[in-house]
Design a protein around this motif. Structure first.
Motif, PDB file in Angstrom:
ATOM      1  N   GLU A 104       0.820  -1.149  -0.046  1.00 50.22           N
ATOM      2  CA  GLU A 104      -0.034   0.046   0.029  1.00 50.22           C
ATOM      3  C   GLU A 104       0.896   1.343  -0.059  1.00 50.22           C
ATOM      4  OE1 GLU A 104      -3.493   1.979   2.812  1.00 50.22           O
ATOM      5  OE2 GLU A 104      -3.111  -0.044   2.988  1.00 50.22           O
ATOM      6  N   ARG A 105       1.836   1.120   0.703  1.00 49.02           N
ATOM      7  CA  ARG A 105       2.687   2.244   0.695  1.00 49.02           C
ATOM      8  C   ARG A 105       3.611   2.535  -0.551  1.00 49.02           C
ATOM      9  NH1 ARG A 105       8.648   3.146   1.932  1.00 49.02           N
ATOM     10  NH2 ARG A 105       8.817   5.155   2.315  1.00 49.02           N
ATOM     11  N   ILE A 106       3.828   1.515  -1.213  1.00 50.47           N
ATOM     12  CA  ILE A 106       4.456   1.823  -2.709  1.00 50.47           C
ATOM     13  C   ILE A 106       3.330   2.370  -3.583  1.00 50.47           C
ATOM     14  CG2 ILE A 106       5.139   0.393  -4.697  1.00 50.47           C
ATOM     15  CD1 ILE A 106       6.177  -1.785  -3.087  1.00 50.47           C
ATOM     16  N   ALA A 107       2.170   2.034  -3.526  1.00 55.65           N
ATOM     17  CA  ALA A 107       1.064   2.708  -4.218  1.00 55.65           C
ATOM     18  C   ALA A 107       1.009   4.102  -3.817  1.00 55.65           C
ATOM     19  CB  ALA A 107      -0.241   1.926  -4.122  1.00 55.65           C
ATOM     20  N   ARG A 108       1.108   4.461  -2.711  1.00 57.52           N
ATOM     21  CA  ARG A 108       1.286   5.848  -1.985  1.00 57.52           C
ATOM     22  C   ARG A 108       2.259   6.654  -2.541  1.00 57.52           C
ATOM     23  NH1 ARG A 108      -0.229   8.179   3.682  1.00 57.52           N
ATOM     24  NH2 ARG A 108      -2.057   7.113   4.383  1.00 57.52           N
ATOM     25  N   ILE A 109       3.438   6.132  -2.522  1.00 59.76           N
ATOM     26  CA  ILE A 109       4.726   6.653  -2.985  1.00 59.76           C
ATOM     27  C   ILE A 109       4.630   7.046  -4.511  1.00 59.76           C
ATOM     28  CG2 ILE A 109       7.072   6.679  -3.147  1.00 59.76           C
ATOM     29  CD1 ILE A 109       7.469   5.281  -0.620  1.00 59.76           C
ATOM     30  N   ALA A 111       1.956   7.302  -6.328  1.00 62.20           N
ATOM     31  CA  ALA A 111       1.053   8.314  -6.442  1.00 62.20           C
ATOM     32  C   ALA A 111       1.788   9.727  -6.485  1.00 62.20           C
ATOM     33  CB  ALA A 111      -0.228   8.254  -5.710  1.00 62.20           C
ATOM     34  N   ASP A 112       2.672   9.889  -5.371  1.00 64.98           N
ATOM     35  CA  ASP A 112       3.240  11.345  -4.979  1.00 64.98           C
ATOM     36  C   ASP A 112       4.502  11.563  -5.796  1.00 64.98           C
ATOM     37  OD1 ASP A 112       1.181  11.275  -3.305  1.00 64.98           O
ATOM     38  OD2 ASP A 112       2.182  10.925  -1.316  1.00 64.98           O
ATOM     39  N   ARG A 113       5.227  10.464  -6.435  1.00 67.87           N
ATOM     40  CA  ARG A 113       6.494  10.686  -6.991  1.00 67.87           C
ATOM     41  C   ARG A 113       6.708  11.803  -7.913  1.00 67.87           C
ATOM     42  NH1 ARG A 113       9.974   6.414  -7.297  1.00 67.87           N
ATOM     43  NH2 ARG A 113       8.443   4.860  -7.326  1.00 67.87           N
TER      44      ARG A 113
END
Lengths: 120, 120
Positions: A104-109, A111-113
């Motif tokens: 889930e964190r990978i998905a977050r990051i 999206a913010d990259r």
DNA sequence: CGGAATCCACGCCGATACTG
DNA sequence: CAGTATCGGCGTGGATTCCG
């Protein structure tokens, strides 16, 4: 102490668990072996970028910790097979929620990259 | 990148999670803050053996990662309070099973310690 | 009180070469 | 094929000192 000091005592359970899985490839090894028994070379090919030294070292430590079983076949050419012990499988299960959290964190990051990179 | 390069990409979810909690005291900080808001000094006293440098460094990284909220009160003497974000609490929950596993491991090792020491 | 800055030791890990 | 041995970079973390 041929490989790791393996210190204690531990302040909490997380510490004790981290001591066992800290190491650049240990989590991956655990994941690979959870799919079944693997030969040394298979494991090596399944972990792109790992050096022989680290693979051996990590496997030995995980064997010492009772997570991994090492079966040597005295043949020519030599063959060594690695598999998870029941204890190792139990660790893998305990890591399940953490893996979910990480994905889930990978998905977050991800999206913010773009924003993050623009700021640097 | 004042503190940590924080590399990616990650091979699996465990990697991404480990990147966030690797650090000698991060799991303990998470545990401490889960009990409620703490001032810097309180946190320091609650983590016997931690240096100021590492405590600050870890807290800053955890803030960057969105796990910890830092509230500064401009008073004399200065006061800074740390607390977990919702995201940090979710990580703590994900660490639950791993903590259980670690506590069981401590029990195991404790039982085997005599044998292990005798062999060394 | 709550930091920031600096120096330094230790251990992880990579690269390379060699062996049974 | 499955290791062992050695060298060295570099990042983590400890101790100390100074600052708002």
């Amino acid at each position: 102490m041929t490989a790791t000091p393996r210190t204690g005592p531990y302040i909490c359970g997380i510490d004790a668990a981290m001591d066992v899985i800290s190491g650049k490839w240990k989590a991956l090894i655990l994941w690979e072996l959870d799919n079944g028994t693997r030969r040394f070379g298979e494991l090596r090919r399944g972990l792109p970028g790992v050096s022989e030294k680290m693979l051996v070292q990590h496997l030995r430590e995980m064997e010492e910790d009772g997570l991994v079983h090492r079966e040597v076949y005295r043949e020519v050419p030599p063959r060594v097979e690695y598999s998870l012990t029941e204890y190792g499988r139990s660790l893998n299960e305990a890591l399940g929620p953490l893996g979910d959290w990480g994905r889930e964190r990978i998905a977050r990051i991800g999206a913010d990259r773009i924003d993050t990179d623009a700021l640097r």
